[in-house]
Design a protein around this motif. Structure first.
Motif, PDB file in Angstrom:
ATOM      1  N   ARG A   1      11.927   5.459  -2.658  1.00 29.22           N
ATOM      2  CA  ARG A   1      10.604   5.141  -2.153  1.00 29.22           C
ATOM      3  C   ARG A   1      10.078   6.224  -1.218  1.00 29.22           C
ATOM      4  O   ARG A   1       8.922   6.193  -0.817  1.00 29.22           O
ATOM      5  N   GLU A   2      10.909   7.204  -0.841  1.00 24.94           N
ATOM      6  CA  GLU A   2      10.511   8.177   0.157  1.00 24.94           C
ATOM      7  C   GLU A   2       9.363   9.052  -0.331  1.00 24.94           C
ATOM      8  O   GLU A   2       8.613   9.603   0.468  1.00 24.94           O
ATOM      9  N   ASN A   3       9.218   9.215  -1.634  1.00 19.72           N
ATOM     10  CA  ASN A   3       8.192  10.085  -2.173  1.00 19.72           C
ATOM     11  C   ASN A   3       6.890   9.353  -2.460  1.00 19.72           C
ATOM     12  O   ASN A   3       5.987   9.914  -3.074  1.00 19.72           O
ATOM     13  N   HIS A   4       6.775   8.096  -2.049  1.00 18.82           N
ATOM     14  CA  HIS A   4       5.591   7.314  -2.352  1.00 18.82           C
ATOM     15  C   HIS A   4       4.888   6.908  -1.066  1.00 18.82           C
ATOM     16  O   HIS A   4       5.515   6.507  -0.088  1.00 18.82           O
TER      17      HIS A   4
ATOM     18  N   GLN B   1       5.222 -13.893  14.052  1.00 17.86           N
ATOM     19  CA  GLN B   1       6.301 -12.907  14.018  1.00 17.86           C
ATOM     20  C   GLN B   1       5.740 -11.537  14.395  1.00 17.86           C
ATOM     21  O   GLN B   1       5.607 -10.643  13.544  1.00 17.86           O
ATOM     22  N   PRO B   2       5.393 -11.346  15.654  1.00 13.71           N
ATOM     23  CA  PRO B   2       4.753 -10.091  16.084  1.00 13.71           C
ATOM     24  C   PRO B   2       5.611  -8.851  15.848  1.00 13.71           C
ATOM     25  O   PRO B   2       5.078  -7.738  15.763  1.00 13.71           O
ATOM     26  N   ALA B   3       6.914  -9.018  15.741  1.00  9.93           N
ATOM     27  CA  ALA B   3       7.787  -7.858  15.521  1.00  9.93           C
ATOM     28  C   ALA B   3       7.811  -7.414  14.057  1.00  9.93           C
ATOM     29  O   ALA B   3       8.303  -6.330  13.736  1.00  9.93           O
ATOM     30  N   LEU B   4       7.273  -8.260  13.179  1.00 12.02           N
ATOM     31  CA  LEU B   4       7.267  -7.945  11.751  1.00 12.02           C
ATOM     32  C   LEU B   4       6.123  -6.984  11.445  1.00 12.02           C
ATOM     33  O   LEU B   4       4.951  -7.297  11.693  1.00 12.02           O
ATOM     34  N   VAL B   5       6.450  -5.821  10.911  1.00 11.16           N
ATOM     35  CA  VAL B   5       5.444  -4.801  10.624  1.00 11.16           C
ATOM     36  C   VAL B   5       5.083  -4.849   9.141  1.00 11.16           C
ATOM     37  O   VAL B   5       5.920  -4.604   8.270  1.00 11.16           O
ATOM     38  N   VAL B   6       3.835  -5.192   8.852  1.00 12.82           N
ATOM     39  CA  VAL B   6       3.340  -5.227   7.469  1.00 12.82           C
ATOM     40  C   VAL B   6       1.986  -4.532   7.428  1.00 12.82           C
ATOM     41  O   VAL B   6       1.314  -4.397   8.453  1.00 12.82           O
TER      42      VAL B   6
ATOM     43  N   ALA C   1       7.806  -8.588   0.278  1.00 14.56           N
ATOM     44  CA  ALA C   1       6.957  -7.826  -0.642  1.00 14.56           C
ATOM     45  C   ALA C   1       5.977  -6.958   0.143  1.00 14.56           C
ATOM     46  O   ALA C   1       5.754  -5.779  -0.203  1.00 14.56           O
ATOM     47  N   LEU C   2       5.379  -7.515   1.203  1.00 11.26           N
ATOM     48  CA  LEU C   2       4.465  -6.730   2.033  1.00 11.26           C
ATOM     49  C   LEU C   2       5.183  -5.556   2.692  1.00 11.26           C
ATOM     50  O   LEU C   2       4.657  -4.432   2.753  1.00 11.26           O
ATOM     51  N   GLN C   3       6.393  -5.804   3.180  1.00 12.23           N
ATOM     52  CA  GLN C   3       7.153  -4.722   3.813  1.00 12.23           C
ATOM     53  C   GLN C   3       7.505  -3.628   2.794  1.00 12.23           C
ATOM     54  O   GLN C   3       7.462  -2.437   3.116  1.00 12.23           O
ATOM     55  N   SER C   4       7.839  -4.025   1.574  1.00 11.47           N
ATOM     56  CA  SER C   4       8.149  -3.040   0.534  1.00 11.47           C
ATOM     57  C   SER C   4       6.941  -2.162   0.244  1.00 11.47           C
ATOM     58  O   SER C   4       7.058  -0.947   0.086  1.00 11.47           O
ATOM     59  N   LEU C   5       5.764  -2.797   0.175  1.00  2.00           N
ATOM     60  CA  LEU C   5       4.552  -2.012  -0.038  1.00  2.00           C
ATOM     61  C   LEU C   5       4.294  -1.092   1.147  1.00  2.00           C
ATOM     62  O   LEU C   5       3.856   0.054   0.978  1.00  2.00           O
TER      63      LEU C   5
ATOM     64  N   VAL D   1       3.355  -1.678 -11.857  1.00  3.98           N
ATOM     65  CA  VAL D   1       3.599  -3.089 -11.560  1.00  3.98           C
ATOM     66  C   VAL D   1       5.073  -3.327 -11.259  1.00  3.98           C
ATOM     67  O   VAL D   1       5.954  -2.788 -11.944  1.00  3.98           O
ATOM     68  N   HIS D   2       5.329  -4.141 -10.245  1.00  3.19           N
ATOM     69  CA  HIS D   2       6.691  -4.450  -9.806  1.00  3.19           C
ATOM     70  C   HIS D   2       6.828  -5.958  -9.607  1.00  3.19           C
ATOM     71  O   HIS D   2       5.836  -6.666  -9.405  1.00  3.19           O
ATOM     72  N   LEU D   3       8.064  -6.435  -9.633  1.00  6.23           N
ATOM     73  CA  LEU D   3       8.364  -7.831  -9.348  1.00  6.23           C
ATOM     74  C   LEU D   3       9.310  -7.857  -8.159  1.00  6.23           C
ATOM     75  O   LEU D   3      10.384  -7.241  -8.205  1.00  6.23           O
ATOM     76  N   TYR D   4       8.906  -8.536  -7.087  1.00  6.65           N
ATOM     77  CA  TYR D   4       9.753  -8.639  -5.895  1.00  6.65           C
ATOM     78  C   TYR D   4      10.237 -10.068  -5.752  1.00  6.65           C
ATOM     79  O   TYR D   4       9.452 -11.023  -5.781  1.00  6.65           O
ATOM     80  N   PHE D   5      11.547 -10.203  -5.568  1.00  4.96           N
ATOM     81  CA  PHE D   5      12.101 -11.536  -5.322  1.00  4.96           C
ATOM     82  C   PHE D   5      13.449 -11.399  -4.639  1.00  4.96           C
ATOM     83  O   PHE D   5      14.301 -10.609  -5.050  1.00  4.96           O
ATOM     84  N   HIS D   6      13.634 -12.187  -3.597  1.00  2.67           N
ATOM     85  CA  HIS D   6      14.909 -12.275  -2.885  1.00  2.67           C
ATOM     86  C   HIS D   6      15.448 -10.889  -2.509  1.00  2.67           C
ATOM     87  O   HIS D   6      16.611 -10.568  -2.732  1.00  2.67           O
ATOM     88  N   GLY D   7      14.567 -10.062  -1.956  1.00  2.00           N
ATOM     89  CA  GLY D   7      14.984  -8.762  -1.450  1.00  2.00           C
ATOM     90  C   GLY D   7      15.149  -7.679  -2.486  1.00  2.00           C
ATOM     91  O   GLY D   7      15.619  -6.581  -2.160  1.00  2.00           O
TER      92      GLY D   7
END
Length: 334
Positions: free
Chosen positions: A3-6, A47-52, A143-147, A155-161
């Motif tokens: 993911r580093e290149n995106h 959850q103020p510590a959650l960065v999205v 999913a938000l954190q992954s984005l 298109v991607h499918l995110y589930f359970h990490g």
């Protein structure tokens, strides 16, 4: 996946289609419900510590149980994704969807959104948000954190990490927190060198009529004829093993030949969880090839279904459709 290149997403459109994730109790059991935007905002604020990434919300209409998903709804979903990116200025889309047909929709949208230069992620949950031990918020937030960390366009499918490729996975269990899995299907298909302009996400798509028929011991021409005569344009034939069928049944083979002559695109995939179709290995498979059946290689049912809808809906010639069925378009064969 590296993911580093995106580029990290900074403005996500959340499209809510319904599904278990936002369901609430009704007189007839759990049913899709409005109001999910406020519930989502409340839990994120808590959850103020959650960065999205920054996000906005659009509720699709109608909200549905994903058991009621249709190709018509896919077209509206495609239009909503394009609107989010090209009109609203978002750089990513998160689609909240029921799990029963999530793999179908994610695979279909992989083909419907070819060329879109933005990531689109599907997720949902096995239990409604707010009930004990629900997986809803962990999937939405993950999913938000992954984005936010950066995902490649497509298109991607995110589930359970886990991030899964929609054209290579399926829902394999009806319980637990990880119902989806990548299938160990055959790879090695040849990639399409170029794609017709008609497949680009900007081009309008027509609805196609595609059916799926699993083979079973004793199946005959009557069942096949019923589907052919219903007006289908494409048929996914779920064959035995590496692509075999009742090759000693002349009437069945004649029906397949009739389908070919009438312009119905018939694609063979395997019923097996692993492997794929090689129509020339057994005589029972090569006879299917002789009457016009195409090899779906290691395609999943969901990928083959979505691919046929896209190819047939793009208005391509019959020869072009048949050529591209056996070529990799977006990772379904490679």
């Amino acid at each position: 996946m590296n993911r580093e290149n995106h580029s990290p997403a900074t403005h996500v459109m959340v499209l809510y289609t319904g599904g278990t994730i936002g369901m609430q109790a009704s007189g007839n059991g759990l049913a899709p419900a409005s109001g999910f935007e406020a519930r989502m905002a409340e839990q994120l604020t808590g959850q103020p510590a959650l960065v999205v990434p920054k996000w906005q919300f659009r509720e699709m209409s109608p909200l549905i149980d994903s058991a009621n998903m249709t190709p018509q709804y896919w077209q509206r979903l495609r239009e909503a994704v394009v609107d989010a990116i090209e009109v609203k200025g978002c750089d990513a889309v998160l689609i909240l969807h029921g799990t029963d047909t999530l793999a179908y929709s994610a695979a279909a949208m992989s083909f419907q959104l070819l060329g879109l230069n933005a990531p689109v992620v599907f997720t949902g949950s096995m239990l409604p948000a707010g009930v004990p031990d629900s997986d809803a918020w962990e999937n939405v937030n993950g999913a938000l954190q992954s984005l936010g960390k950066g995902l490649p366009a497509g298109v991607h499918l995110y589930f359970h990490g886990e991030i899964l490729q929609p054209t290579r996975c399926a829902k394999i269990r009806s319980f637990g927190r990880n119902p989806f899995a990548a299938l160990n299907r055959a790879r090695g298909g040849e990639a399409a060198s170029t794609l017709p302009t008609a497949l680009d996400y900007r081009q309008p798509k027509q609805l196609a009529n595609v059916a799926v028929m699993p083979l079973f011991p004793g199946i005959g021409a009557a069942q096949l004829d019923g589907l052919i005569d219903s007006g289908i344009q494409g048929l996914i034939l779920e064959c035995f093993g590496s692509g075999t069928g009742p090759s000693d049944n002349p009437a069945f083979l004649e029906s397949l030949q009739r389908a070919r002559d009438q312009g119905v695109c018939v694609v063979a995939i395997t019923q097996c969880h692993e492997g794929g179709v090689e129509l020339d290995v057994y005589e029972a498979g090569s006879r299917l090839r002789d009457v016009g059946v195409l090899s779906g290689g290691g395609m999943t049912r969901e990928a083959a279904f979505g691919k046929l809808h896209a190819l047939l809906g793009a208005g391509l010639t019959q020869d072009e459709v048949r050529r591209l069925v056996e070529r990799d378009v977006c990772g379904e064969l490679l």
